[in-house]
Design a protein around this motif. Structure first.
Motif, PDB file in Angstrom:
ATOM      1  N   LEU A  16      43.555  37.923  42.697  1.00 15.89           N
ATOM      2  CA  LEU A  16      43.274  38.194  44.096  1.00 15.89           C
ATOM      3  C   LEU A  16      42.145  39.201  44.268  1.00 15.89           C
ATOM      4  CD1 LEU A  16      46.921  38.262  45.472  1.00 15.89           C
ATOM      5  CD2 LEU A  16      45.170  36.555  45.945  1.00 15.89           C
ATOM      6  N   TYR A  17      42.034  40.163  43.326  1.00 17.39           N
ATOM      7  CA  TYR A  17      40.944  41.132  43.429  1.00 17.39           C
ATOM      8  C   TYR A  17      39.600  40.522  43.033  1.00 17.39           C
ATOM      9  CZ  TYR A  17      43.432  45.187  44.969  1.00 17.39           C
ATOM     10  OH  TYR A  17      44.130  46.066  45.756  1.00 17.39           O
ATOM     11  N   ARG A  19      38.855  37.495  43.712  1.00 17.86           N
ATOM     12  CA  ARG A  19      38.531  36.801  44.953  1.00 17.86           C
ATOM     13  C   ARG A  19      38.024  37.788  46.004  1.00 17.86           C
ATOM     14  NH1 ARG A  19      41.566  36.942  49.480  1.00 17.86           N
ATOM     15  NH2 ARG A  19      41.276  35.277  51.022  1.00 17.86           N
ATOM     16  N   MET A  20      38.708  38.930  46.115  1.00 22.22           N
ATOM     17  CA  MET A  20      38.386  39.885  47.159  1.00 22.22           C
ATOM     18  C   MET A  20      36.958  40.396  47.059  1.00 22.22           C
ATOM     19  SD  MET A  20      39.675  43.764  47.599  1.00 22.22           S
ATOM     20  CE  MET A  20      38.630  44.116  46.204  1.00 22.22           C
ATOM     21  N   MET A  24      34.442  39.844  49.986  1.00 21.64           N
ATOM     22  CA  MET A  24      33.979  41.019  50.711  1.00 21.64           C
ATOM     23  C   MET A  24      32.460  41.133  50.663  1.00 21.64           C
ATOM     24  SD  MET A  24      35.043  45.023  50.208  1.00 21.64           S
ATOM     25  CE  MET A  24      34.353  45.105  48.568  1.00 21.64           C
ATOM     26  N   SER A 164      39.324  30.040  47.754  1.00 22.33           N
ATOM     27  CA  SER A 164      38.659  31.051  48.579  1.00 22.33           C
ATOM     28  C   SER A 164      37.206  31.254  48.158  1.00 22.33           C
ATOM     29  CB  SER A 164      39.415  32.378  48.495  1.00 22.33           C
ATOM     30  OG  SER A 164      40.723  32.242  48.997  1.00 22.33           O
ATOM     31  N   THR A 277      40.412  45.809  54.159  1.00 23.98           N
ATOM     32  CA  THR A 277      41.858  45.585  54.189  1.00 23.98           C
ATOM     33  C   THR A 277      42.314  44.784  52.983  1.00 23.98           C
ATOM     34  OG1 THR A 277      41.957  45.710  56.601  1.00 23.98           O
ATOM     35  CG2 THR A 277      43.743  44.534  55.515  1.00 23.98           C
ATOM     36  N   ASN A 278      41.429  43.935  52.473  1.00 24.42           N
ATOM     37  CA  ASN A 278      41.769  43.128  51.302  1.00 24.42           C
ATOM     38  C   ASN A 278      42.085  43.980  50.079  1.00 24.42           C
ATOM     39  OD1 ASN A 278      41.548  40.528  52.408  1.00 24.42           O
ATOM     40  ND2 ASN A 278      39.332  40.626  52.302  1.00 24.42           N
ATOM     41  N   MET A 281      45.799  44.332  50.735  1.00 28.17           N
ATOM     42  CA  MET A 281      46.524  43.106  51.030  1.00 28.17           C
ATOM     43  C   MET A 281      46.559  42.157  49.838  1.00 28.17           C
ATOM     44  SD  MET A 281      48.076  43.232  53.831  1.00 28.17           S
ATOM     45  CE  MET A 281      48.633  41.526  53.814  1.00 28.17           C
ATOM     46  N   ASN A 282      45.520  42.177  49.005  1.00 28.82           N
ATOM     47  CA  ASN A 282      45.545  41.340  47.814  1.00 28.82           C
ATOM     48  C   ASN A 282      46.646  41.780  46.867  1.00 28.82           C
ATOM     49  OD1 ASN A 282      43.451  39.321  48.027  1.00 28.82           O
ATOM     50  ND2 ASN A 282      42.008  41.006  48.042  1.00 28.82           N
ATOM     51  N   GLN A 285      49.948  40.705  48.528  1.00 23.80           N
ATOM     52  CA  GLN A 285      50.220  39.265  48.433  1.00 23.80           C
ATOM     53  C   GLN A 285      50.913  38.940  47.110  1.00 23.80           C
ATOM     54  OE1 GLN A 285      50.203  36.944  50.471  1.00 23.80           O
ATOM     55  NE2 GLN A 285      48.638  37.178  52.024  1.00 23.80           N
ATOM     56  N   SER A 359      48.593  50.310  56.343  1.00 17.76           N
ATOM     57  CA  SER A 359      48.710  49.879  54.947  1.00 17.76           C
ATOM     58  C   SER A 359      50.019  50.345  54.297  1.00 17.76           C
ATOM     59  CB  SER A 359      47.520  50.408  54.128  1.00 17.76           C
ATOM     60  OG  SER A 359      47.578  51.821  53.980  1.00 17.76           O
TER      61      SER A 359
END
Length: 506
Positions: A16-17, A19-20, A24, A164, A277-278, A281-282, A285, A359
């Motif tokens: 997820l990071y 992807r982030m 971003m 993504s 925010t990701n 949130m990543n 998730q 958060s």
């Protein structure tokens, strides 16, 4: 089992990071291109008109939340047969919701756009294009939501990340096209965004239908499961509606009082906020399915430990990126946008601080959702969040500047945090005293220590690239050191140091 779960969380967080950072970087890069291509007025129109459609998104957001909760819960109980039936029931409800959304947006929403919004007369036709294509895009994304929920419930974050990445490159292509095309760029941008969203939605559907047996839609009316889902979502609906009203309702109020230029400032601030925010949130998730599964297994000891840990870690991840952004907001915006629209600096800072408060709470919300008994939780939390609208209207009516509405949101977020803690104490026995000691006390002390050195750096140099680099490097390093030294338990610190050493030796 705990070691295996931690490894799965770490692996999913890594995907997820990855992807982030890509999402971003591209998102922030394209904002400047789109802003320059559309201009301040058209960018504000797109932000607020698309926001009318997003105002109705609480319907799909409610179902998305419910879908992931039910899927993760049944996976935790290893009940695959019920999972198949629940997916079909979810899709039936989504079909009904799509009809409701179309009815509302093409009547009430269209009337509001034409009669109440502050839009220049010569841009009204373009605004209507934006509105209609936003509705089309919303319907496509809504039908893809249960398929995404299956991916997240199964903790297949790598697949989620890869799709993504494709979406990011598609949006980068849109930004390039906005530079080279002629004609009405606002209309073109609305069409391009629709093509990207619909294409990605179809991709989710096709992949999930191929990989997962439960992802087969047949229109069925299973009264038992539809009733079970609707009972859960009836109150979750109220909570998500309140969040949608907080975001888009305040945006519409700003348009009614100040016009589309202020909507542009808010839109830019929220683009930055959505990107950062990701950072937490990543991570969340990857944690959320574990919270639901631990509750399903009635493993409350591990559940509470995960809530404390994830609440702190979400805040720390947000703090690391927030400190340099808060201290160098004006220079970063000037470097990024060239010409900084009015109110953007103030809006950005208030929004980031609000997100720091928010958060802390995702784990609390996920735990409440896991219980399935959310009536009182959503009633109290949703009602408090809805108060953003009358309070924002009141302060703007009294003649206060636009940022007053943003301060109202910050105040309500702080109140909501403590209300959630009280409610979870009554629902599952979460100790407020332990939460204060394990989470609030630690993050408060870390925040105080973390900002001291970066703030001192501001007084020794003038604004510019050298100071920006100095403040950024010192902020990230000093916040990380503060978290490591003061924000973790001994076991957490030992595990992080051990993992870092093993990576270096490797």
């Amino acid at each position: 089992m705990t070691i295996e779960n931690n490894k799965r969380i770490a692996k999913n967080t890594l995907f997820l990071y990855m992807r982030m950072f890509l999402v971003m970087g591209v998102s922030l890069f394209t904002v400047r291109i789109i802003l320059n291509a559309l201009g301040v007025i058209d960018y504000g129109i797109y932000n607020v008109v698309g926001g009318i459609t997003i105002l109705f998104s609480f319907l799909s957001n409610t179902m998305a939340h419910a879908s992931q909760r039910f899927f993760a819960y049944e996976l935790g109980c290893n009940n695959r047969q019920k999972l198949v039936l629940l997916f079909k029931a979810n899709m039936t409800i989504y079909a009904i919701i799509s009809l409701i959304v179309i009815a509302l947006t093409e009547t009430v929403g269209l009337w509001f756009l034409n009669e109440k919004m502050q839009i220049p007369v010569d841009r009204m036709l373009a605004a209507q294009w934006v509105y209609q294509f936003s509705i089309f895009a919303f319907i496509f994304s809504m039908f893809a939501t249960p398929y995404k929920a299956v991916i997240l419930a199964r903790e297949k974050m790598s697949l989620f990340a890869y799709i993504s990445i494709v979406e990011v490159f598609a949006k980068l292509l849109v930004a390039y096209l906005m530079i080279i095309i002629s004609g009405d760029k606002l209309k073109a941008y609305a069409v391009f965004q629709f093509l990207v969203i619909s294409g990605i939605s179809i991709t989710y559907i096709l992949i999930c239908r191929k990989k997962y047996k439960e992802c087969r839609f047949a229109f069925t009316w299973n009264k038992q499961y539809i009733s079970e889902i609707c009972t859960y979502t009836s109150w979750s609906f109220y909570g998500h509606a309140s969040m949608s009203l907080r975001s888009q309702g305040v945006n519409i109020l700003l348009n009614l009082f100040f016009g589309p230029v202020v909507n542009t400032a808010r839109g830019i601030a929220f683009q930055i906020n959505a990107a950062i925010t990701n950072f937490y949130m990543n991570f969340f998730q990857a944690v959320k399915p574990q919270i639901i599964k631990l509750y399903a297994q009635k493993n409350f000891h591990e559940l509470f430990l995960l809530i404390y840990r994830s609440s702190r870690f979400c805040y720390y991840l947000m703090l690391i990126v927030s400190v340099p952004l808060l201290l160098e907001t004006h220079y970063i915006l000037k470097l990024w946008l060239g010409n900084v629209p009015e109110y953007v600096v103030t809006f950005t800072r208030i929004t980031i601080i609000t997100t720091l408060v928010d958060s802390i709470t995702p784990a609390l919300g996920a735990c409440a959702d896991a219980t399935g008994k959310i009536r009182l939780y959503q009633l109290f939390v949703g009602t408090i969040i809805i108060m953003n609208i009358p309070l924002s209207w009141f302060v703007l009516y009294l003649g206060y500047p636009p940022e007053a509405a943003m301060y109202v949101i910050l105040f309500i977020s702080i109140v909501t945090l403590f209300v959630k803690l009280y409610l979870l104490k009554t629902m599952i026995g979460l100790s407020f005293e332990l939460y204060f000691h394990e989470v609030l006390k630690k993050i408060g002390f870390v925040t105080f220590i973390a900002i001291l050195l970066p703030v001192c750096c501001l007084f020794f140099t003038n604004e510019g690239f050298p100071r920006f680099c100095l403040v950024t490097v010192i902020s990230i390093c000093w916040v990380s050191i503060s978290v490591l030294e003061f924000g973790l338990t001994d076991r957490e610190r030992q595990l992080i140091i051990f993992n870092l050493k093993s990576k270096i030796i490797k």
